[in-house]
Design an enzyme around this catalytic site. Sequence first.
Site, PDB file in Angstrom:
ATOM      1  N   CYS A  83     -16.699  -2.224  51.321  1.00 28.81           N
ATOM      2  CA  CYS A  83     -18.095  -2.250  50.852  1.00 28.81           C
ATOM      3  C   CYS A  83     -18.711  -3.627  50.911  1.00 28.81           C
ATOM      4  O   CYS A  83     -19.878  -3.785  51.290  1.00 28.81           O
ATOM      5  CB  CYS A  83     -18.187  -1.689  49.438  1.00 28.81           C
ATOM      6  SG  CYS A  83     -17.397  -2.708  48.148  1.00 28.81           S
ATOM      7  N   HIS A 122     -17.621  -2.530  43.419  1.00 30.56           N
ATOM      8  CA  HIS A 122     -18.294  -1.952  44.579  1.00 30.56           C
ATOM      9  C   HIS A 122     -19.678  -2.569  44.729  1.00 30.56           C
ATOM     10  O   HIS A 122     -20.397  -2.736  43.748  1.00 30.56           O
ATOM     11  CB  HIS A 122     -18.406  -0.433  44.414  1.00 30.56           C
ATOM     12  CG  HIS A 122     -19.007   0.270  45.588  1.00 30.56           C
ATOM     13  ND1 HIS A 122     -18.416   0.288  46.841  1.00 30.56           N
ATOM     14  CD2 HIS A 122     -20.160   0.983  45.721  1.00 30.56           C
ATOM     15  CE1 HIS A 122     -19.169   0.984  47.676  1.00 30.56           C
ATOM     16  NE2 HIS A 122     -20.236   1.410  47.019  1.00 30.56           N
ATOM     17  N   ASP A 137     -25.961   2.775  50.884  1.00 29.96           N
ATOM     18  CA  ASP A 137     -24.551   2.435  50.705  1.00 29.96           C
ATOM     19  C   ASP A 137     -23.776   2.845  51.950  1.00 29.96           C
ATOM     20  O   ASP A 137     -23.411   4.004  52.129  1.00 29.96           O
ATOM     21  CB  ASP A 137     -23.996   3.136  49.460  1.00 29.96           C
ATOM     22  CG  ASP A 137     -22.570   2.700  49.140  1.00 29.96           C
ATOM     23  OD1 ASP A 137     -21.979   1.946  49.945  1.00 29.96           O
ATOM     24  OD2 ASP A 137     -22.053   3.111  48.084  1.00 29.96           O
TER      25      ASP A 137
END
Length: 305
Positions: A83, A122, A137
């Site tokens: 991420c 994250h 995302d």
Amino acid sequence: MDRQTNPTLTFSLGSMDIQEYFARISYRGSHNKPDLATMSDIFQHHIQAVPFENLSIHCGESIELDLEATYNKIVRKKRGGWCMENNYLLSWVLKTLGYDVTLLGAKVYVPELDAYPDEIDHLLLQVELDGKSYIVDGGFGMAYQLWQPMELISGTDQPQTPGVFRFQEESGTWYLEKVKRKQCVLNQSTSTPHNVENEVCRRVYLFTLQPRDIEEFRGCNAHLQTAPDSLFVTKSICSLQTADGIRALVGWKLTEMKYNYRDNMDLVEIRIIADEEMEKTLKEKFNITLDKKFVPVNTSRLSLF
């Protein structure tokens, strides 16, 4: 397009160039207007070209939280990332094209523990566009990867190809959920544990709208690649979204999933990859060639599906 007539597209950081990024994700669409359609199209190309992967950890490499290093890894070396790599790069892409982007921090739900971690683990993006707010995302991977930006509204189902996603907001904390489909697993002996199979809805992560700076993720970036109990230390992961599903290599297990192939059911095929097949599998299934020796790992029982 004549790049001389659009100064925005000539923006680069050091040796980073937006056109080279577009070539990496095979994007040939319009990019002269920062609208939802353009952002969604670029996003879709990104997740189908750039794997979610932590292979560096299992090749004796460190994962740097540096934009140019990430660009070089993903764009020039045709690797993927987790991420903090995928979404950091996407933030640069979207800002370069004129979008209003804010970094946010999330805590990923651990279903086997029915808990969230104490600290953020994250990175995701918030984009303000035409009076609305969207969550972008591109760095979650596996079967919980969004396929389109999601409007930041609470309690409304937002169907996508992978399934129905929704946000729930409670006292300033936002929760991302995914409604799960049934699965037809061709190799039933290698299926997931029953407690995961029986889930109807999976919490994915929680977050707040507190703006974050990339520096706030340095501790997390180091911890996740070194802590003995980190999911990313105990599992080698490489997943890529395809035109109609996903493929994922976790340890030696290659899972290929076709979304909604029949009556709201996903088709899942699993096979075990021998060590001598690893290099070929990474190249053919994920377009990844590693510089160093890769040692697969899968010692955690945490489910990624």
